[in-house]
Design an enzyme around this catalytic site. Structure first.
Site, PDB file in Angstrom:
ATOM      1  N   CYS A 198      -1.098   3.649  -6.567  1.00 14.13           N
ATOM      2  CA  CYS A 198      -1.969   3.057  -5.547  1.00 14.13           C
ATOM      3  C   CYS A 198      -2.251   1.645  -6.033  1.00 14.13           C
ATOM      4  CB  CYS A 198      -3.264   3.864  -5.439  1.00 14.13           C
ATOM      5  SG  CYS A 198      -4.569   3.041  -4.479  1.00 14.13           S
ATOM      6  N   CYS A 214       0.867  -1.184   0.000  1.00 14.33           N
ATOM      7  CA  CYS A 214       0.000   0.000   0.000  1.00 14.33           C
ATOM      8  C   CYS A 214       0.901   1.232   0.000  1.00 14.33           C
ATOM      9  CB  CYS A 214      -0.858  -0.038   1.262  1.00 14.33           C
ATOM     10  SG  CYS A 214      -1.892   1.408   1.498  1.00 14.33           S
TER      11      CYS A 214
HETATM   12  N1  DGL Z   1      -4.099   0.542  -1.886  1.00 15.64           N
HETATM   13  C1  DGL Z   1      -3.659   1.678  -1.194  1.00 15.64           C
HETATM   14  C2  DGL Z   1      -2.448   2.349  -1.845  1.00 15.64           C
HETATM   15  O1  DGL Z   1      -1.670   1.707  -2.523  1.00 15.64           O
HETATM   16  C3  DGL Z   1      -4.618   2.662  -0.584  1.00 15.64           C
HETATM   17  C4  DGL Z   1      -6.065   2.663  -0.893  1.00 15.64           C
HETATM   18  C5  DGL Z   1      -6.875   3.343   0.190  1.00 15.64           C
HETATM   19  O2  DGL Z   1      -7.211   2.672   1.148  1.00 15.64           O
HETATM   20  O3  DGL Z   1      -7.171   4.555   0.076  1.00 15.64           O
HETATM   21  O4  DGL Z   1      -2.212   3.507  -1.656  1.00 15.64           O
END
Ligand code: DGL
Length: 271
Positions: free
Chosen positions: A180, A70
């Protein structure tokens, strides 16, 4: 080796999917913090608090290394996690460096969550690698919502993408960086919008390669497809435990959902 991967939701599955390709022999613990998704609209303090708990949970389950799959959680919590836990902890950051190195002259668009875009970590990365100031930044938080609802294509997604990019001239862009992990599911929609000439760059391959280096594991270079015919198949082939905010997933409906997501990721891998 038991490797834990953590995300706020299903975005981190794209990193796990890449690990199935490149490090197929390992055991995995996958944690989606679905009770707190989206992280991209929380405060750094909240996100750090969740991540400490999530990491502790996976370490208690036997994780010998952790991937913060993430970008948002990495931006705000990676230092704190590394100071608290002694196992290797890898983070993710938008793949701006490969985007700058692999392209010339034209502009590069980095899309991510509002937190990732606001935080100093990305600013200092740009300071280091974007010497020619070719990079533009754009938050796209609604894509996280769409992804969690399993809406990856269709009029709503297309309208949102068009609307977010409306102030930019798409012909100026040679690369779109998916900053993301949730955004991987939308590759076909980005491809439709930008056309064949724009590179879509995500950080998954780089992250898994880095993981292999840190753990001294050999990368599988062979090209194999990772599609699952059923969730039974998925569970037998991959040695993975899936957790949705500390709840072990063992019900048919959610396992079927995870199988569909893996198959989607395989399908869009080289779009
Ligand atoms: N998947 C996450 C990222 O790579 C964040 C998504 C979220 O929860 O806002 O930033």
């Amino acid at each position: 080796m038991k490797i834990g991967l953590i995300d706020s939701g299903i975005g981190g599955l794209s990193v796990l999917h890449e690990a199935y390709h490149r490090l197929p022999g390992q055991e995995y613990l996958f944690f989606a913090d679905v009770e707190h998704v989206p992280y991209g609209e929380k405060t750094p303090l909240q996100i750090t608090g969740y991540m400490i708990e999530n990491a502790q949970f996976l370490i208690d389950k036997g994780a010998e290394a952790l991937v913060v799959a993430c970008n948002t959680a990495t931006s705000v919590a990676i230092k704190e996690l590394r100071s608290r836990f002694s196992i290797p902890i890898l983070g993710m950051e938008p793949a701006v460096k490969p985007a700058v190195e692999e392209t010339e002259k034209k502009r590069i668009m980095v899309i991510a969550t509002p937190v990732t875009i606001r935080e100093d970590k990305l600013k200092s990365l740009l300071h280091r690698v974007d010497e020619e100031h070719r990079v533009d930044l754009l938050p796209m938080p609604r894509l996280v919502e769409f992804a969690e609802k399993e809406v990856f294509d269709g009029p709503e997604v297309e309208a949102y993408i068009r609307d977010q990019f409306r102030t930019f001239n798409k012909a100026d862009y040679c690369a779109l960086v998916l900053g993301c992990t949730h955004f991987n599911y939308f590759k076909p929609a980005f491809r439709d919008y930008f056309g064949a000439g724009t590179l879509l760059i995500d950080g998954n391959h780089g992250t898994v390669r880095h993981l292999a280096d840190v753990l001294g594991l050999n990368i599988n270079q062979q090209h194999t497809e990772v599609f699952f015919e059923s969730y039974h198949n998925m569970l037998c082939q991959t040695k993975t435990e899936y957790y949705f905010s500390k709840k072990l997933i063992n019900d048919e409906k959610t396992l079927e959902h995870l199988k569909r997501l893996h198959n989607r990721l395989e399908q869009v891998r080289n779009v």
